[in-house]
Design a protein around this motif. Structure first.
Motif, PDB file in Angstrom:
ATOM      1  N   PHE A 112      39.345  56.355  65.671  1.00 42.59           N
ATOM      2  CA  PHE A 112      40.426  57.330  65.762  1.00 42.59           C
ATOM      3  C   PHE A 112      41.346  56.977  66.920  1.00 42.59           C
ATOM      4  CE2 PHE A 112      41.970  61.847  66.200  1.00 42.59           C
ATOM      5  CZ  PHE A 112      42.545  61.876  64.950  1.00 42.59           C
ATOM      6  N   THR A 113      41.515  55.676  67.149  1.00 43.58           N
ATOM      7  CA  THR A 113      42.329  55.210  68.253  1.00 43.58           C
ATOM      8  C   THR A 113      43.390  54.254  67.722  1.00 43.58           C
ATOM      9  OG1 THR A 113      40.452  55.368  69.743  1.00 43.58           O
ATOM     10  CG2 THR A 113      42.293  54.038  70.475  1.00 43.58           C
ATOM     11  N   ASN A 114      44.646  54.545  68.085  1.00 41.56           N
ATOM     12  CA  ASN A 114      45.748  53.693  67.670  1.00 41.56           C
ATOM     13  C   ASN A 114      45.758  53.456  66.159  1.00 41.56           C
ATOM     14  OD1 ASN A 114      46.857  53.353  70.226  1.00 41.56           O
ATOM     15  ND2 ASN A 114      45.448  51.701  70.705  1.00 41.56           N
ATOM     16  N   ILE A 115      45.543  54.526  65.393  1.00 45.17           N
ATOM     17  CA  ILE A 115      45.608  54.421  63.938  1.00 45.17           C
ATOM     18  C   ILE A 115      47.067  54.481  63.508  1.00 45.17           C
ATOM     19  CG2 ILE A 115      44.970  55.519  61.767  1.00 45.17           C
ATOM     20  CD1 ILE A 115      42.568  56.706  63.180  1.00 45.17           C
ATOM     21  N   HIS A 116      47.513  53.458  62.776  1.00 45.11           N
ATOM     22  CA  HIS A 116      48.872  53.486  62.273  1.00 45.11           C
ATOM     23  C   HIS A 116      48.927  54.383  61.046  1.00 45.11           C
ATOM     24  CE1 HIS A 116      52.872  52.394  61.236  1.00 45.11           C
ATOM     25  NE2 HIS A 116      52.529  51.737  60.144  1.00 45.11           N
ATOM     26  N   THR A 117      49.911  55.271  61.014  1.00 42.97           N
ATOM     27  CA  THR A 117      50.073  56.189  59.897  1.00 42.97           C
ATOM     28  C   THR A 117      51.362  55.849  59.166  1.00 42.97           C
ATOM     29  OG1 THR A 117      48.964  57.935  61.160  1.00 42.97           O
ATOM     30  CG2 THR A 117      50.212  58.619  59.216  1.00 42.97           C
ATOM     31  N   PRO A 118      51.308  54.935  58.180  1.00 41.33           N
ATOM     32  CA  PRO A 118      52.537  54.564  57.460  1.00 41.33           C
ATOM     33  C   PRO A 118      53.188  55.795  56.837  1.00 41.33           C
ATOM     34  CG  PRO A 118      50.704  53.122  56.871  1.00 41.33           C
ATOM     35  CD  PRO A 118      50.121  54.257  57.645  1.00 41.33           C
ATOM     36  N   PHE A 119      54.511  55.800  56.805  1.00 42.31           N
ATOM     37  CA  PHE A 119      55.219  56.941  56.239  1.00 42.31           C
ATOM     38  C   PHE A 119      54.917  57.062  54.761  1.00 42.31           C
ATOM     39  CE2 PHE A 119      58.059  60.277  55.844  1.00 42.31           C
ATOM     40  CZ  PHE A 119      58.958  60.056  54.828  1.00 42.31           C
ATOM     41  N   ASN A 120      54.496  58.240  54.362  1.00 44.25           N
ATOM     42  CA  ASN A 120      54.160  58.517  52.973  1.00 44.25           C
ATOM     43  C   ASN A 120      55.297  59.347  52.378  1.00 44.25           C
ATOM     44  OD1 ASN A 120      52.876  58.859  50.561  1.00 44.25           O
ATOM     45  ND2 ASN A 120      51.133  59.985  51.360  1.00 44.25           N
ATOM     46  N   PRO A 121      56.275  58.723  51.743  1.00 36.27           N
ATOM     47  CA  PRO A 121      57.476  59.439  51.312  1.00 36.27           C
ATOM     48  C   PRO A 121      57.200  60.417  50.181  1.00 36.27           C
ATOM     49  CG  PRO A 121      57.488  57.216  50.441  1.00 36.27           C
ATOM     50  CD  PRO A 121      56.317  57.297  51.379  1.00 36.27           C
ATOM     51  N   PRO A 122      57.921  61.533  50.178  1.00 35.99           N
ATOM     52  CA  PRO A 122      57.764  62.483  49.074  1.00 35.99           C
ATOM     53  C   PRO A 122      58.465  61.964  47.829  1.00 35.99           C
ATOM     54  CG  PRO A 122      59.535  63.193  50.513  1.00 35.99           C
ATOM     55  CD  PRO A 122      58.924  61.972  51.155  1.00 35.99           C
ATOM     56  N   ASP A 123      58.137  62.540  46.707  1.00 34.50           N
ATOM     57  CA  ASP A 123      58.837  62.210  45.479  1.00 34.50           C
ATOM     58  C   ASP A 123      60.314  62.537  45.659  1.00 34.50           C
ATOM     59  OD1 ASP A 123      58.767  61.733  42.417  1.00 34.50           O
ATOM     60  OD2 ASP A 123      59.791  63.665  42.648  1.00 34.50           O
ATOM     61  N   SER A 124      61.191  61.606  45.327  1.00 30.84           N
ATOM     62  CA  SER A 124      62.620  61.776  45.613  1.00 30.84           C
ATOM     63  C   SER A 124      63.217  63.008  44.931  1.00 30.84           C
ATOM     64  CB  SER A 124      63.391  60.520  45.192  1.00 30.84           C
ATOM     65  OG  SER A 124      63.190  60.235  43.819  1.00 30.84           O
TER      66      SER A 124
END
Length: 225
Positions: free
Chosen positions: A115-127
């Motif tokens: 739980f350290t320096n976890i990258h959280t890629p952007f999860n885009p919503p349905d357009s």
């Protein structure tokens, strides 16, 4: 003693350094003990950790006259993994306290390596959902807060939906989005996210349409990297 020459990118502790330093500085009395004994800054009145890697850690010790001394305290043996950090720091604290006849302290619990320096890629919503939600919010905000005199179309719609009810609805939505944005800030900070673009995308989308629940959803496959 010979130590392997490990680059910063290969060092097993460096990826966790920011979180470790933050956690360790919640116990300033332990850091001060390190500074006095291992750093030889006997007159230090306060100290804080500024960096850590597999070789050791850096402490900035402050004396009563305001002088600050930066000392690099080396581990007896180079660390091979994150799991070695806590037992080594605990043993060092115990050694220093016994040598200086100081009350016992214990370094704070280390953050989990998972739980350290976890990258959280952007999860885009349905357009389509994003656009629809944003348009609804804008539509309600216009009806609720358009200043008088308002166009006849707005007056007609207000008579149907009720201006006060619309205002309550818009303020409620804004409050929810503010709360969601605070949740996003907390989660990304706790995960050690350091990508500014990721921060901007998560915060911007959450403030506009509410989006924090996507933090715990698998990343949309059509946007996967």
């Amino acid at each position: 003693m010979h130590r392997a020459n490990i680059s910063k990118t290969q060092d097993p502790i460096v990826p966790h350094a920011t979180r470790l330093v933050s956690y360790m500085n919640t116990h300033p009395e332990t850091i001060l003990t390190y500074a006095k004994y291992f750093g030889k800054v006997q007159n230090a009145i306060s100290a804080r950790m500024t960096d850590i890697d597999s070789d050791g850690f850096v402490v900035l010790a402050k004396e009563s006259d305001g002088t600050e001394n930066e000392v690099h305290i080396r581990f007896k043996n180079q660390l091979k993994s994150y799991d070695q950090v806590r037992p080594v720091l605990t043993e060092m604290a115990k050694e220093a306290e016994e040598a200086l006849s100081l009350p016992s302290t214990t370094p704070p619990p280390m953050p989990s390596s998972n739980f350290t320096n976890i990258h959280t890629p952007f999860n885009p919503p349905d357009s389509s959902r994003f656009i629809r939600t944003l348009l609804i919010i804008i539509f309600c905000a216009v009806l609720a807060f358009y200043p008088s005199p308002a166009p006849e179309a707005i007056k007609t719609l207000r008579s149907i939906f009720g201006q006060e009810l619309l205002r309550v609805f818009v303020l409620f939505v804004i409050s929810c989005h503010i709360i969601e944005t605070l949740i996003v800030i907390f989660v990304l900070a706790k995960r050690g996210e350091n990508d500014l673009r990721t921060w901007a995308l998560w915060l911007g989308t959450t403030m506009l349409v509410g989006h924090c629940w996507y933090l715990w959803k698998p990343k949309n496959k059509r946007f996967s990297e």
